[in-house]
Design an enzyme around this catalytic site. Sequence first.
Site, PDB file in Angstrom:
ATOM      1  N   GLU A 103      79.815  34.565  38.532  1.00 58.88           N
ATOM      2  CA  GLU A 103      78.287  34.253  37.948  1.00 58.88           C
ATOM      3  C   GLU A 103      78.843  33.883  36.375  1.00 58.88           C
ATOM      4  O   GLU A 103      79.615  34.859  35.731  1.00 58.88           O
ATOM      5  CB  GLU A 103      77.435  35.229  38.270  1.00 58.88           C
ATOM      6  N   LEU A 158      77.093  27.697  47.139  1.00 55.79           N
ATOM      7  CA  LEU A 158      75.412  27.650  47.794  1.00 55.79           C
ATOM      8  C   LEU A 158      74.393  27.273  46.579  1.00 55.79           C
ATOM      9  O   LEU A 158      74.307  28.128  45.688  1.00 55.79           O
ATOM     10  CB  LEU A 158      75.231  29.245  48.286  1.00 55.79           C
ATOM     11  N   ASP A 161      74.187  23.945  40.868  1.00 58.90           N
ATOM     12  CA  ASP A 161      73.439  23.031  40.057  1.00 58.90           C
ATOM     13  C   ASP A 161      73.638  21.312  40.496  1.00 58.90           C
ATOM     14  O   ASP A 161      74.891  21.024  40.488  1.00 58.90           O
ATOM     15  CB  ASP A 161      74.057  23.237  38.582  1.00 58.90           C
ATOM     16  N   GLU A 237      68.629  33.969  46.816  1.00 61.06           N
ATOM     17  CA  GLU A 237      67.393  33.587  46.318  1.00 61.06           C
ATOM     18  C   GLU A 237      66.844  32.210  46.397  1.00 61.06           C
ATOM     19  O   GLU A 237      65.777  31.763  46.824  1.00 61.06           O
ATOM     20  CB  GLU A 237      67.136  34.067  44.750  1.00 61.06           C
TER      21      GLU A 237
END
Length: 262
Positions: A103, A158, A161, A237
């Site tokens: 990330e 997944l 952007d 999420e």
Amino acid sequence: MATAVKRSHDTMTTQESSEVLLREPQKRWYRQRAHANVFTDHELDYPASPDQMDWASHYPAYFPAKDGTEQKQVEWADVGCGFGGLIMALGPQFPDTLMLGMEIRVSVTQYVADRIAHQRQLADKPGGYQNVSVIRANSMKHMPNFFAKGQLSKIFFLFPDPHFKLRKQKARIVTTALLAEYAYVLRPGGIMYTVTDVKDLHEWMDAHSRAHKLFEYIPTEEMVDDPILLAARTATEEGRKVERNGGDKWVACFRRLPDPEA
């Protein structure tokens, strides 16, 4: 109240976090913009080559190898892992597989590190989450710095952007050039998972991946019983948000083909 420990350029490893974390981290204290500019200089730390990467700070239970057994390697990488839903779901299911979330956002990476550290403190949790970790990295630039050729068996993209604007599509996570790097770190027979709620992005990733000579499309019906794909669709999420809003999800999986004979 759990708070994120701030650093100017770096993020705490899960081992460091476990020394100070007392309560389960709360996501509201780690919020920041949904996406980051991947072309910006983020002052990231990364090894010059995979053999210089210190994995012991991320997986202390596995490093160094014990009893003369072969040293484990990271095998699954969730690129743009967000708040870590996938690795937290899969970690206990596959306790013998080392998996890494990657990330670029500082606060979000810190949240995942603190979340893992908290779970490692709970001894009654299956697997102990010793096999999952997170690192702050720009995967579009530095994948070969972290992983050797053919090291990974699974790689995940997944709900990335979508970069809707035409001038920004060069920043999409799946392009012809980047697929060559993913093919380098993914072993033959390994699987690349893509999931998105944006049809245009799905068609883009699907078309680029099908056109690449080192990937072949896996019909979705062949993956219907794959628990990993189920988690990829539902554990993040973004995936849960799409379900709450009654949105669609588009899935495409690709198998890494053997290198062509010289």
